[in-house]
Design a protein around this motif. Structure first.
Motif, PDB file in Angstrom:
ATOM      1  N   ILE A 157       0.872  -1.171   0.000  1.00 46.30           N
ATOM      2  CA  ILE A 157       0.000   0.000   0.000  1.00 46.30           C
ATOM      3  C   ILE A 157       0.910   1.222   0.000  1.00 46.30           C
ATOM      4  N   ARG A 158       0.678   2.108  -0.962  1.00 47.18           N
ATOM      5  CA  ARG A 158       1.533   3.283  -1.117  1.00 47.18           C
ATOM      6  C   ARG A 158       3.004   2.890  -1.246  1.00 47.18           C
ATOM      7  N   GLY A 159       3.259   1.771  -1.895  1.00 47.63           N
ATOM      8  CA  GLY A 159       4.621   1.330  -2.155  1.00 47.63           C
ATOM      9  C   GLY A 159       5.281   0.608  -1.005  1.00 47.63           C
ATOM     10  N   LEU A 160       4.573   0.372   0.097  1.00 46.56           N
ATOM     11  CA  LEU A 160       5.158  -0.278   1.265  1.00 46.56           C
ATOM     12  C   LEU A 160       4.435  -1.588   1.546  1.00 46.56           C
ATOM     13  N   GLY A 161       5.218  -2.613   1.925  1.00 46.87           N
ATOM     14  CA  GLY A 161       4.640  -3.904   2.228  1.00 46.87           C
ATOM     15  C   GLY A 161       5.588  -5.045   1.946  1.00 46.87           C
ATOM     16  N   GLN A 162       6.659  -4.761   1.194  1.00 48.61           N
ATOM     17  CA  GLN A 162       7.701  -5.742   0.932  1.00 48.61           C
ATOM     18  C   GLN A 162       9.010  -4.983   0.767  1.00 48.61           C
ATOM     19  N   PRO A 163      10.162  -5.676   0.831  1.00 49.06           N
ATOM     20  CA  PRO A 163      11.439  -4.981   0.675  1.00 49.06           C
ATOM     21  C   PRO A 163      11.525  -4.256  -0.660  1.00 49.06           C
ATOM     22  N   THR A 176       1.774  -4.045   5.740  1.00 48.73           N
ATOM     23  CA  THR A 176       0.340  -4.102   5.480  1.00 48.73           C
ATOM     24  C   THR A 176      -0.261  -5.338   6.135  1.00 48.73           C
ATOM     25  N   ALA A 177      -1.561  -5.303   6.351  1.00 50.45           N
ATOM     26  CA  ALA A 177      -2.288  -6.446   6.897  1.00 50.45           C
ATOM     27  C   ALA A 177      -3.284  -6.942   5.860  1.00 50.45           C
ATOM     28  N   PHE A 178      -3.387  -8.259   5.733  1.00 45.77           N
ATOM     29  CA  PHE A 178      -4.330  -8.892   4.816  1.00 45.77           C
ATOM     30  C   PHE A 178      -5.389  -9.608   5.652  1.00 45.77           C
ATOM     31  N   VAL A 179      -6.640  -9.174   5.515  1.00 42.88           N
ATOM     32  CA  VAL A 179      -7.726  -9.636   6.379  1.00 42.88           C
ATOM     33  C   VAL A 179      -8.845 -10.216   5.519  1.00 42.88           C
ATOM     34  N   VAL A 180      -9.287 -11.421   5.863  1.00 46.82           N
ATOM     35  CA  VAL A 180     -10.422 -12.044   5.191  1.00 46.82           C
ATOM     36  C   VAL A 180     -11.461 -12.406   6.238  1.00 46.82           C
ATOM     37  N   ASP A 181     -12.653 -11.847   6.100  1.00 46.10           N
ATOM     38  CA  ASP A 181     -13.742 -12.110   7.038  1.00 46.10           C
ATOM     39  C   ASP A 181     -13.283 -11.899   8.474  1.00 46.10           C
ATOM     40  N   ASN A 182     -12.614 -10.756   8.684  1.00 46.97           N
ATOM     41  CA  ASN A 182     -12.182 -10.292  10.009  1.00 46.97           C
ATOM     42  C   ASN A 182     -11.044 -11.103  10.610  1.00 46.97           C
ATOM     43  N   VAL A 183     -10.362 -11.915   9.822  1.00 52.51           N
ATOM     44  CA  VAL A 183      -9.197 -12.678  10.286  1.00 52.51           C
ATOM     45  C   VAL A 183      -7.971 -12.209   9.516  1.00 52.51           C
ATOM     46  N   ALA A 184      -6.922 -11.803  10.225  1.00 51.96           N
ATOM     47  CA  ALA A 184      -5.668 -11.384   9.597  1.00 51.96           C
ATOM     48  C   ALA A 184      -4.797 -12.615   9.346  1.00 51.96           C
ATOM     49  N   TRP A 185      -4.367 -12.779   8.080  1.00 51.52           N
ATOM     50  CA  TRP A 185      -3.475 -13.876   7.700  1.00 51.52           C
ATOM     51  C   TRP A 185      -2.116 -13.286   7.361  1.00 51.52           C
ATOM     52  N   LEU A 186      -1.053 -13.778   8.033  1.00 53.50           N
ATOM     53  CA  LEU A 186       0.230 -13.094   8.007  1.00 53.50           C
ATOM     54  C   LEU A 186       1.150 -13.534   6.875  1.00 53.50           C
ATOM     55  N   PRO A 207      -2.022   3.706   9.943  1.00 50.82           N
ATOM     56  CA  PRO A 207      -1.809   2.680  10.965  1.00 50.82           C
ATOM     57  C   PRO A 207      -3.118   2.029  11.390  1.00 50.82           C
ATOM     58  N   GLY A 208      -3.097   0.714  11.573  1.00 51.85           N
ATOM     59  CA  GLY A 208      -4.295  -0.031  11.942  1.00 51.85           C
ATOM     60  C   GLY A 208      -4.039  -0.970  13.103  1.00 51.85           C
ATOM     61  N   GLY A 209      -5.124  -1.443  13.695  1.00 48.18           N
ATOM     62  CA  GLY A 209      -5.039  -2.409  14.784  1.00 48.18           C
ATOM     63  C   GLY A 209      -5.573  -1.907  16.104  1.00 48.18           C
ATOM     64  N   THR A 210      -5.953  -0.624  16.190  1.00 45.03           N
ATOM     65  CA  THR A 210      -6.442  -0.094  17.469  1.00 45.03           C
ATOM     66  C   THR A 210      -7.876  -0.525  17.751  1.00 45.03           C
ATOM     67  N   ALA A 211      -8.569  -1.084  16.758  1.00 45.61           N
ATOM     68  CA  ALA A 211      -9.929  -1.582  16.977  1.00 45.61           C
ATOM     69  C   ALA A 211     -10.009  -3.095  16.813  1.00 45.61           C
ATOM     70  N   GLY A 212      -8.848  -3.771  16.740  1.00 45.57           N
ATOM     71  CA  GLY A 212      -8.848  -5.223  16.657  1.00 45.57           C
ATOM     72  C   GLY A 212      -8.015  -5.742  15.512  1.00 45.57           C
ATOM     73  N   GLY A 213      -7.826  -7.057  15.497  1.00 45.32           N
ATOM     74  CA  GLY A 213      -7.015  -7.692  14.462  1.00 45.32           C
ATOM     75  C   GLY A 213      -5.537  -7.476  14.693  1.00 45.32           C
ATOM     76  N   HIS A 214      -4.745  -7.674  13.633  1.00 46.04           N
ATOM     77  CA  HIS A 214      -3.296  -7.505  13.710  1.00 46.04           C
ATOM     78  C   HIS A 214      -2.935  -6.065  13.386  1.00 46.04           C
ATOM     79  N   ASN A 215      -1.858  -5.572  13.987  1.00 44.85           N
ATOM     80  CA  ASN A 215      -1.443  -4.196  13.725  1.00 44.85           C
ATOM     81  C   ASN A 215      -0.742  -4.083  12.375  1.00 44.85           C
ATOM     82  N   SER A 216      -0.765  -2.887  11.806  1.00 39.32           N
ATOM     83  CA  SER A 216      -0.088  -2.610  10.547  1.00 39.32           C
ATOM     84  C   SER A 216       0.380  -1.168  10.556  1.00 39.32           C
ATOM     85  N   ASP A 217       1.430  -0.895   9.783  1.00 38.20           N
ATOM     86  CA  ASP A 217       2.010   0.448   9.713  1.00 38.20           C
ATOM     87  C   ASP A 217       1.285   1.363   8.741  1.00 38.20           C
TER      88      ASP A 217
END
Length: 688
Positions: A157-163, A176-186, A207-217
């Motif tokens: 996302i916005r060029g960030l997520g892999q080296p 980034t976080a990848f979520v399917v049906d409210n489950v984060a798969w790493l 930034p995400g994760g303050t309302a649940g799931g896995h955190n992301s930048d």
């Protein structure tokens, strides 16, 4: 050119259901503008209850006392209307046929959520025949799936997520976080599959994760699949095209026990010939051969809803050639190129080198007509199961989300061209398992002070059994190493596990009808462990000793015989957001976002031993290890935006300006801390 012919069969009312090396950069930043405008008629039923989704989680299907969404409605309307209670939990939503669940999500993200985001609805995905994540990238700004092979497809996302360069190993933690049906798969392996039968594809930035799931930048990709419906329906669809392409899909849903239990079963099979034709064996590379099934149960009680999902995706394809071209010793030439070293020295041309070392000539310069001596398939099998339970306690909701996933992938064969079999390529086997649990307690989101608190835990473990060097018949001559016998293999066995325990809290304060303030905080404690083993696959019955075969592997760039032992790193990080929103009028909203993200260290699952060559003894010996862990990455995100809706909802615009600072950004680079006497670096590139 791709020619497609489509037809589908829809059976709306069947009496019976159908049976079914690592470094960190000290500072990086990005800034830019993102925006989207679209014209679309959006009609809302007057009895639709509006919520303000300040979370990336979507629980609209977990209504407990009331769920109705077009053909997904369960029971009959008379029965449902008797059950409605305006003071029920925040997810008690009535969505009539005039607005599907995906359209509702689009409206919420584009006009109510106080941060930048975008949505592709299920209707759009079906109309435009989206199946893979690549298809969605055409509609979503700043999203790139980076699809190659199942194990290396890390989204950005916005060029960030892999080296920024090279590939990422199993220990890499994505921004980034990848979520399917409210489950984060790493792990990226879980991204494989057919993503056509969805309710919505959503991307949230920041930034995400303050309302649940896995955190992301930097953001979250969230896919909600279609829910089971209590109205019986079966649909079959087939698409055919050139290269023998056929894509078949089946979707069946209906009630099992009145208005209490519903099912949905979806399946697909996708097959096509490859468009890269091998002139030696007739095989077609870059083909498609994959399939999968997704089975769901939705249970509805007086005070609860429960959704269970099982899915399987599998593939067996010749995808390695073209995706990893260039990793072999004589791979994918497009001409008689000449290698020039950094000091200005010229090496021999490609054809001259092939002739001098192997006494053979070039068979092809056409990358679409290769001549591979040892081609192999990339095979993948991915299983997931999840269960989401929402239980209403008064006006509040207790949510439990449990999930487990398992994947395996086997990459066989090398990409050596010209009917040459050196045996250096992308061969590796991948295995992994993930288990997670989330518990959270939330108030109705329309309350003057809405809140969500919870706990999250995940154990993500993965194993690599790499055999990138597995010598073939031409290896000895290519490397001038008689001990490089056929079958001699450099085994690299990597193990990595990441355990995270987190607590999070988020509140939305509605000061008045125009102004609201979202505050969120999360504390995550991560434990990273990894263990690398380099082993020699010694070939018995040859004239060459173990030491001689070891030296042959080292000469080809192998790691030899070395072990890191179990390495561990603990990290405690905080994610937080401050997100005010002001509704200027019913058609215009402005917002600001200040967010702090924290990404734990990445384990260098590809940590290589640094071996040095002694020109006197003509032997390699172990010198040191490349770094085991990166530094943790922290980010500061500053955003502002404006959202407008005009012409009775037919024109919606969503503009966003952002500045993102990242500290200790994790990427790949040559690790040159260890130098020889002449100050030349001893190490190869370190990667995660």
């Amino acid at each position: 050119m791709l020619i497609r012919l489509d037809w589908n069969l829809h059976l709306p009312a069947l009496r019976q259901s159908l049976p079914m090396t690592l470094i960190t950069l000290p500072l990086g930043f990005s800034f830019g503008y993102s925006g989207k405008a679209y014209g679309k008629e959006m009609q809302m039923s007057p009895d639709t209850h509006e919520t303000t989704p300040e979370s990336h989680h979507d629980h609209s299907h977990m209504a407990g006392k009331k769920i109705a969404a077009g053909h997904h409605a369960h029971g009959d309307n008379k029965k449902d209307s008797k059950q409605e209670n305006s003071s029920s939990a925040p997810e008690d939503i009535v969505v009539t046929a005039s607005m599907s669940a995906g359209d509702r999500k689009m409206h919420d993200v584009m006009m109510k959520t106080s941060r930048f985001g975008d949505v592709v609805t299920g209707k759009e995905a079906q109309t435009e025949q989206f199946t893979t994540l690549n298809d969605y990238s055409y509609k979503v700004p700043g999203f790139r799936p980076n699809t190659t092979t199942p194990h290396y497809s890390r989204m950005s996302i916005r060029g960030l997520g892999q080296p920024m360069s090279g590939s990422a190993g199993i220990g890499y933690q994505s921004e980034t976080a990848f979520v399917v049906d409210n489950v984060a798969w790493l792990q990226p392996d879980y991204q494989a599959g057919d993503w056509s039968n969805i309710s919505s594809f959503e991307i949230g930035y920041g930034p995400g994760g303050t309302a649940g799931g896995h955190n992301s930048d930097v953001g979250i990709i969230s896919i909600m699949t279609a829910l089971p419906s209590f109205k019986r329906s079966t649909q079959y669809e087939q698409t055919v095209g050139n290269y023998g392409h056929t894509n078949e899909k089946l979707d069946s849903t209906g009630s099992i026990a009145g208005g209490r239990l519903a099912y949905r079963i979806t399946g697909y099979y996708d097959n096509a010939d490859g468009w890269v034709h091998d002139i030696l064996n007739g095989k077609r590379y870059q083909n498609i051969n994959r399939g999968g099934v997704r089975a769901q149960l939705l249970g509805v009680g007086e005070n609860y809803t429960d959704r269970f999902i099982f899915s399987y995706n599998g593939s067996s394809e010749y995808t390695q050639y073209g995706e990893s071209a260039g990793t072999g010793g004589a791979t994918a030439p497009i001409g008689d190129s000449v290698l020039v070293y950094g000091n200005g020295q010229y090496a021999g041309s490609y054809a001259a080198t092939l002739l001098s070392r192997l006494h053979t000539s070039v068979l092809t310069y056409n990358p679409y007509r290769p001549a591979l001596a040892d081609p192999g398939k990339e095979q993948s099998n991915v299983y997931t199961a999840s269960n989401e339970l929402n239980y209403h306690i008064g006006r509040n909701t207790l949510t439990s989300i449990s999930a487990v996933g398992l994947f395996s992938g086997v990459n066989s064969g090398t990409t050596d061209n010209q009917n040459v079999w050196i045996g250096t390529g992308g061969e590796m086997d991948d295995y992994g398992v993930q288990g997670s649990e989330e518990l959270k307690f939330s108030s109705p989101q329309n309350d003057r002070i809405a809140w969500t608190v919870g706990l999250y835990g995940v154990d993500n473990s993965a194993w690599n059994r790499m055999h990138h060097i597995s010598f073939g018949r031409d290896a000895a001559a290519w490397y001038s190493q008689p001990a490089a016998v056929t079958g001699l293999t450099q085994w690299e066995k990597n193990y990595n596990t990441n355990i995270q325990a987190a607590a999070f809290a988020q509140t939305v304060i509605h000061l008045n009808k125009q102004f609201s303030l979202t505050l969120g905080v999360r504390d995550s404690y991560d434990i990273q462990k990894f263990n690398n083993k380099f082993e020699v696959g010694y070939v018995r019955g040859t004239p060459y000793s173990y030491e001689q075969q070891l030296q042959a592997l080292l000469a080809a760039g192998g790691g030899g015989d070395a072990r890191t032992g179990v390495q561990r790193n603990d990290h405690d990080g905080v994610t937080a957001i401050i997100n005010p929103k002001y509704q200027i009028n019913e058609n215009t909203m402005v917002y600001l976002l200040v967010g702090h993200g924290d990404k734990t260290v990445s384990a260098n699952g590809n940590a290589n031993p640094i071996n040095v060559y002694n020109s006197t003894t003509k032997q390699y010996s172990f010198y040191a290890w490349s770094p085991f862990f990166s530094k943790p990455t922290t980010s500061w995100d500053y955003e502002g935006g404006v959202k407008t809706m005009s012409f009775n909802g037919q024109l919606v615009s969503n503009a966003n300006f952002y500045w993102n600072d990242l500290y200790n950004y994790q990427t790949n680079q040559v690790y040159n801390y260890h130098l020889e006497g002449s100050k030349n670096p001893l190490a190869l590139s370190c990667s995660v």
